[in-house]
Design an enzyme around this catalytic site. Sequence first.
Site, mmCIF file in Angstrom:
data_model
loop_
_atom_site.group_PDB
_atom_site.id
_atom_site.type_symbol
_atom_site.label_atom_id
_atom_site.label_comp_id
_atom_site.label_asym_id
_atom_site.label_seq_id
_atom_site.Cartn_x
_atom_site.Cartn_y
_atom_site.Cartn_z
ATOM 1 N N TYR A 57 102.929 32.407 70.346
ATOM 2 C CA TYR A 57 103.797 31.239 70.162
ATOM 3 C C TYR A 57 103.786 30.466 71.481
ATOM 4 C CZ TYR A 57 105.754 33.402 65.931
ATOM 5 O OH TYR A 57 105.925 33.950 64.680
ATOM 6 N N TYR B 1 113.016 39.308 65.283
ATOM 7 C CA TYR B 1 111.657 39.018 64.827
ATOM 8 C C TYR B 1 111.185 40.083 63.828
ATOM 9 C CZ TYR B 1 106.825 37.441 65.057
ATOM 10 O OH TYR B 1 105.580 36.959 64.727
#
Length: 394
Positions: A201, A385
């Site tokens: 990311y 997550y």
Amino acid sequence: MRTQVVIIGAGPSGLLLGQLLSRSGIDNVILERQSAEHVLSRIRAGVLEQGTVDLLRQAGVSERLEHEGQVHHGVEFAIDGKRERLDLHELLDGRCVTVYGQTEVTRDLMAARKASGGITLYHASAVQPHEIAGESPYVTCQIAGESVRIDCDYIAGCDGFHGVSRQAIPAGVLTEYERVYPFGWLGLLSDTPPASEELIYASHARGFALCSMRSATRSRYYLQVDAGDAVENWSDERFWEELKARLPEETAAQLVTGPSLEKSIAPLRSYVVEPMQYGRLFLVGDAAHIVPPTGAKGLNLALGDVRNLHLLLERAYRTGNPSCLERYSELCLKRIWAAVRFSWWMTTALHRFPDTDAFTQRVQDAEWRALLDSRAGRTTIAENYVGLPFPALD
Ligand code: FAD
């Protein structure tokens, strides 16, 4: 025709609910507006939480997932051109995520549906729930020009954000919560080896980028683009150049590019409707909530709703007492809002907003440092997550 539960929508939510109900001996019929091929052609989610994998295992549809899914023990963030790895496995005592495409989950569920002999009616048009507030609901639709009526005990609205189920609930019952983001994600799928073994990311002054994958030879990349942008503006060449510009230099240098198999732009939105039930109609998955894909939560949340509804229906039929079904919304919403918060935070912290000024940017950078430099901060990101635990039924 009569069945116990009519399921509207044969996306992952509808198919998994059908599978779990059938395994519990609860008769169900699935109605889908599109063809099976069309449903399978939609390129969407790819990251499965630990709880989702366990649920698919319980549903008896994990054989291919066990062999072909890629277990990821970590995830990377590239902040300010520097890559940093979060070791999920170490932070969370062995818990991790699995990369396995939504299309593959859907394919496995379709195969299981076929094997179980469950009825799925594709190309169903004008699907409409009726009498949802009463004790004898039914659904009507058109199939190959014929009018069909299916009487049932309950209706599960698994028909996504643009479906008919949510619209069937009378005005004034639902409260909507929404945030529309001023950008979208341009995704590109290619038969090229991934940039890295784990997802990256990347937050960059030019905008967010994500390096993701479907397998060792198939990659999925995303770029933040303006909300009004169009795929036609993005040749493959332009996409790869922009991606390289947003990645750390050594990652960009190693990136293997190739022709796109698919390119599309997805708008980013957070949306939740409360409650998720009216009478005998239950909203499941994207029919009730949407999150931006930044936290990889959409599919996982949808299947979490399925898990709750299945357990409640199973209990209602087993005990002959349907009162437990009143708890469906409450059971789902706490975990949904936790994921909505996480997805909103990931989106805010990784993207450039049109009004991000120098002060906001410095604060954002400091927030990343505060989190990544502390074990508590890293653990908080990792827990969210990998996915929060499912709620207890009692
Ligand atoms: P859907 O998958 O939308 O399925 C609904 C089904 O109902 C469809 O097959 C539709 O044809 C059918 N239907 C609709 N209306 C009717 C009707 N009137 N009658 C009969 N049938 C009807 N999630 C993640 O976790 N990670 C990601 O990386 C990610 N990326 C995404 C990228 C994109 C471009 C999109 C659009 C979504 C992404 N998501 C992601 C979200 C994820 O794909 C969804 O959360 C998931 O598909 C929800 O499943 P569902 O079964 O609830 O809804």
